[in-house]
Design a protein around this motif. Structure first.
Motif, PDB file in Angstrom:
ATOM      1  N   ARG A  16       0.827  -1.213   0.000  1.00 56.19           N
ATOM      2  CA  ARG A  16       0.000   0.000   0.000  1.00 56.19           C
ATOM      3  C   ARG A  16       0.860   1.262   0.000  1.00 56.19           C
ATOM      4  NH1 ARG A  16      -5.727  -0.562   2.256  1.00 56.19           N
ATOM      5  NH2 ARG A  16      -6.006  -2.805   2.424  1.00 56.19           N
ATOM      6  N   GLU A  17       1.922   1.254   0.790  1.00 54.66           N
ATOM      7  CA  GLU A  17       2.773   2.438   0.880  1.00 54.66           C
ATOM      8  C   GLU A  17       3.480   2.714  -0.443  1.00 54.66           C
ATOM      9  OE1 GLU A  17       3.000  -0.158   3.083  1.00 54.66           O
ATOM     10  OE2 GLU A  17       1.838   0.763   4.686  1.00 54.66           O
ATOM     11  N   GLY A  18       3.951   1.659  -1.101  1.00 55.05           N
ATOM     12  CA  GLY A  18       4.598   1.830  -2.403  1.00 55.05           C
ATOM     13  C   GLY A  18       3.634   2.349  -3.448  1.00 55.05           C
ATOM     14  N   GLY A  19       2.400   1.850  -3.417  1.00 52.75           N
ATOM     15  CA  GLY A  19       1.379   2.346  -4.335  1.00 52.75           C
ATOM     16  C   GLY A  19       1.085   3.816  -4.116  1.00 52.75           C
ATOM     17  N   ALA A  20       1.013   4.200  -2.856  1.00 50.46           N
ATOM     18  CA  ALA A  20       0.757   5.605  -2.527  1.00 50.46           C
ATOM     19  C   ALA A  20       1.937   6.478  -2.959  1.00 50.46           C
ATOM     20  CB  ALA A  20       0.498   5.759  -1.029  1.00 50.46           C
ATOM     21  N   ARG A  21       3.180   6.015  -2.736  1.00 52.82           N
ATOM     22  CA  ARG A  21       4.361   6.776  -3.169  1.00 52.82           C
ATOM     23  C   ARG A  21       4.375   6.924  -4.683  1.00 52.82           C
ATOM     24  NH1 ARG A  21       6.919   3.579   0.716  1.00 52.82           N
ATOM     25  NH2 ARG A  21       7.759   2.227  -0.915  1.00 52.82           N
ATOM     26  N   PHE A  22       4.007   5.853  -5.394  1.00 54.06           N
ATOM     27  CA  PHE A  22       3.953   5.880  -6.857  1.00 54.06           C
ATOM     28  C   PHE A  22       2.984   6.969  -7.319  1.00 54.06           C
ATOM     29  CE2 PHE A  22       1.873   4.514 -10.792  1.00 54.06           C
ATOM     30  CZ  PHE A  22       2.973   4.339 -11.631  1.00 54.06           C
ATOM     31  N   LEU A  23       1.782   6.964  -6.775  1.00 53.64           N
ATOM     32  CA  LEU A  23       0.796   7.965  -7.181  1.00 53.64           C
ATOM     33  C   LEU A  23       1.234   9.373  -6.793  1.00 53.64           C
ATOM     34  CD1 LEU A  23      -0.987   5.634  -8.040  1.00 53.64           C
ATOM     35  CD2 LEU A  23      -2.881   6.809  -6.963  1.00 53.64           C
ATOM     36  N   ASP A  24       1.837   9.525  -5.628  1.00 53.99           N
ATOM     37  CA  ASP A  24       2.299  10.845  -5.196  1.00 53.99           C
ATOM     38  C   ASP A  24       3.377  11.395  -6.129  1.00 53.99           C
ATOM     39  OD1 ASP A  24       0.597  10.916  -3.031  1.00 53.99           O
ATOM     40  OD2 ASP A  24       2.127  10.277  -1.580  1.00 53.99           O
ATOM     41  N   ALA A  25       4.177  10.507  -6.725  1.00 60.74           N
ATOM     42  CA  ALA A  25       5.278  10.938  -7.593  1.00 60.74           C
ATOM     43  C   ALA A  25       4.833  11.279  -9.007  1.00 60.74           C
ATOM     44  CB  ALA A  25       6.361   9.854  -7.636  1.00 60.74           C
ATOM     45  N   LEU A  26       3.647  10.851  -9.411  1.00 61.50           N
ATOM     46  CA  LEU A  26       3.165  11.173 -10.755  1.00 61.50           C
ATOM     47  C   LEU A  26       2.908  12.666 -10.874  1.00 61.50           C
ATOM     48  CD1 LEU A  26       0.626   8.268 -11.343  1.00 61.50           C
ATOM     49  CD2 LEU A  26       2.838   8.569 -12.486  1.00 61.50           C
ATOM     50  N   GLN A  27       3.302  13.246 -12.006  1.00 63.44           N
ATOM     51  CA  GLN A  27       3.080  14.663 -12.235  1.00 63.44           C
ATOM     52  C   GLN A  27       2.126  14.906 -13.398  1.00 63.44           C
ATOM     53  OE1 GLN A  27       6.901  16.544 -12.609  1.00 63.44           O
ATOM     54  NE2 GLN A  27       7.547  15.866 -10.600  1.00 63.44           N
ATOM     55  N   LEU A  28       2.124  14.025 -14.387  1.00 63.42           N
ATOM     56  CA  LEU A  28       1.271  14.201 -15.556  1.00 63.42           C
ATOM     57  C   LEU A  28      -0.071  13.499 -15.376  1.00 63.42           C
ATOM     58  CD1 LEU A  28       1.029  15.295 -18.443  1.00 63.42           C
ATOM     59  CD2 LEU A  28       2.085  13.185 -19.246  1.00 63.42           C
ATOM     60  N   PHE A  29      -0.052  12.314 -14.806  1.00 59.42           N
ATOM     61  CA  PHE A  29      -1.282  11.561 -14.581  1.00 59.42           C
ATOM     62  C   PHE A  29      -2.106  12.240 -13.483  1.00 59.42           C
ATOM     63  CE2 PHE A  29       1.196   8.449 -16.725  1.00 59.42           C
ATOM     64  CZ  PHE A  29       0.313   7.538 -17.277  1.00 59.42           C
ATOM     65  N   THR A  30      -3.403  12.299 -13.679  1.00 57.90           N
ATOM     66  CA  THR A  30      -4.302  12.834 -12.667  1.00 57.90           C
ATOM     67  C   THR A  30      -4.728  11.693 -11.754  1.00 57.90           C
ATOM     68  OG1 THR A  30      -5.116  14.490 -14.220  1.00 57.90           O
ATOM     69  CG2 THR A  30      -6.501  14.037 -12.305  1.00 57.90           C
ATOM     70  N   ARG A  31      -4.764  11.950 -10.476  1.00 56.38           N
ATOM     71  CA  ARG A  31      -5.120  10.933  -9.485  1.00 56.38           C
ATOM     72  C   ARG A  31      -6.625  10.919  -9.286  1.00 56.38           C
ATOM     73  NH1 ARG A  31      -1.577  10.623  -3.981  1.00 56.38           N
ATOM     74  NH2 ARG A  31      -2.661   8.800  -3.229  1.00 56.38           N
ATOM     75  N   LEU A  32      -7.307   9.948  -9.873  1.00 53.97           N
ATOM     76  CA  LEU A  32      -8.750   9.814  -9.757  1.00 53.97           C
ATOM     77  C   LEU A  32      -9.135   8.344  -9.685  1.00 53.97           C
ATOM     78  CD1 LEU A  32     -10.017  12.365 -12.445  1.00 53.97           C
ATOM     79  CD2 LEU A  32     -10.183  12.605  -9.981  1.00 53.97           C
ATOM     80  N   VAL A  33     -10.282   8.061  -9.110  1.00 50.57           N
ATOM     81  CA  VAL A  33     -10.732   6.671  -9.053  1.00 50.57           C
ATOM     82  C   VAL A  33     -11.548   6.281 -10.271  1.00 50.57           C
ATOM     83  CG1 VAL A  33     -10.603   6.503  -6.554  1.00 50.57           C
ATOM     84  CG2 VAL A  33     -12.741   7.231  -7.615  1.00 50.57           C
ATOM     85  N   ASN A  34     -12.138   7.251 -10.965  1.00 49.73           N
ATOM     86  CA  ASN A  34     -12.833   6.904 -12.202  1.00 49.73           C
ATOM     87  C   ASN A  34     -11.796   6.812 -13.320  1.00 49.73           C
ATOM     88  OD1 ASN A  34     -12.508   9.772 -11.989  1.00 49.73           O
ATOM     89  ND2 ASN A  34     -13.769   9.997 -13.791  1.00 49.73           N
ATOM     90  N   ILE A  35     -12.037   5.980 -14.290  1.00 49.26           N
ATOM     91  CA  ILE A  35     -11.076   5.794 -15.369  1.00 49.26           C
ATOM     92  C   ILE A  35     -11.797   5.850 -16.707  1.00 49.26           C
ATOM     93  CG2 ILE A  35      -9.334   4.531 -14.065  1.00 49.26           C
ATOM     94  CD1 ILE A  35     -10.588   1.950 -14.938  1.00 49.26           C
ATOM     95  N   GLY A  36     -11.026   6.036 -17.774  1.00 50.79           N
ATOM     96  CA  GLY A  36     -11.585   6.004 -19.109  1.00 50.79           C
ATOM     97  C   GLY A  36     -11.832   7.366 -19.728  1.00 50.79           C
ATOM     98  N   GLU A  37     -11.121   8.399 -19.292  1.00 52.71           N
ATOM     99  CA  GLU A  37     -11.272   9.730 -19.867  1.00 52.71           C
ATOM    100  C   GLU A  37     -10.199   9.964 -20.920  1.00 52.71           C
ATOM    101  OE1 GLU A  37     -11.734  12.968 -17.205  1.00 52.71           O
ATOM    102  OE2 GLU A  37     -12.944  11.826 -15.797  1.00 52.71           O
ATOM    103  N   ALA A  38     -10.223  11.138 -21.554  1.00 54.72           N
ATOM    104  CA  ALA A  38      -9.228  11.485 -22.567  1.00 54.72           C
ATOM    105  C   ALA A  38      -7.869  11.780 -21.938  1.00 54.72           C
ATOM    106  CB  ALA A  38      -9.694  12.686 -23.383  1.00 54.72           C
ATOM    107  N   LYS A  39      -7.854  12.237 -20.684  1.00 53.12           N
ATOM    108  CA  LYS A  39      -6.583  12.493 -20.011  1.00 53.12           C
ATOM    109  C   LYS A  39      -6.145  11.243 -19.258  1.00 53.12           C
ATOM    110  CE  LYS A  39      -8.976  14.619 -16.147  1.00 53.12           C
ATOM    111  NZ  LYS A  39      -9.186  15.845 -15.389  1.00 53.12           N
ATOM    112  N   SER A  40      -4.862  11.135 -19.030  1.00 47.46           N
ATOM    113  CA  SER A  40      -4.329   9.969 -18.324  1.00 47.46           C
ATOM    114  C   SER A  40      -4.639  10.069 -16.841  1.00 47.46           C
ATOM    115  CB  SER A  40      -2.820   9.866 -18.547  1.00 47.46           C
ATOM    116  OG  SER A  40      -2.565   9.581 -19.897  1.00 47.46           O
ATOM    117  N   LEU A  41      -5.114   8.953 -16.285  1.00 46.61           N
ATOM    118  CA  LEU A  41      -5.522   8.890 -14.888  1.00 46.61           C
ATOM    119  C   LEU A  41      -4.813   7.737 -14.196  1.00 46.61           C
ATOM    120  CD1 LEU A  41      -9.377   9.204 -15.505  1.00 46.61           C
ATOM    121  CD2 LEU A  41      -7.772  11.053 -15.029  1.00 46.61           C
TER     122      LEU A  41
END
Length: 91
Positions: A16-41
């Motif tokens: 869980r901690e590694g997953g959270a660190r991974f998401l925290d480090a993303l700068q281009l991807f938007t952090r959302l629980v819904n998926i399937g939009e034109a922008k990367s999530l």
């Protein structure tokens, strides 16, 4: 019309901690629980949509603690790869 691709994968270490660190480090991807939009999530199901489940319940749901889920949008591939490389190094 281009449709986004969705992929899920587990991180080698961190749970869980590694997953959270991974998401925290993303700068281009938007952090959302819904998926399937034109922008990367990006989402980490174990700490978002499935956070109420214990380890056995996560396993039964097919969700590992280290799983991240990406929805690839229309951004330039080189920018996405750079963002993912940075986040993987941080995880």
């Amino acid at each position: 019309m281009r449709r986004p691709g969705i992929l899920s994968f587990g991180l080698k270490a961190g749970g869980r901690e590694g997953g959270a660190r991974f998401l925290d480090a993303l700068q281009l991807f938007t952090r959302l629980v819904n998926i399937g939009e034109a922008k990367s999530l990006a989402t980490h199901p174990a700490s978002t949509t499935h956070r109420q489940l214990n380890a056995d319940e996560l396993k039964a749901a097919g969700v590992s603690e280290d799983m991240v889920r990406l929805s690839i949008g229309i951004e330039h591939i080189d920018d996405l790869i750079e963002d993912l490389d940075r986040a993987l190094a941080a995880a």
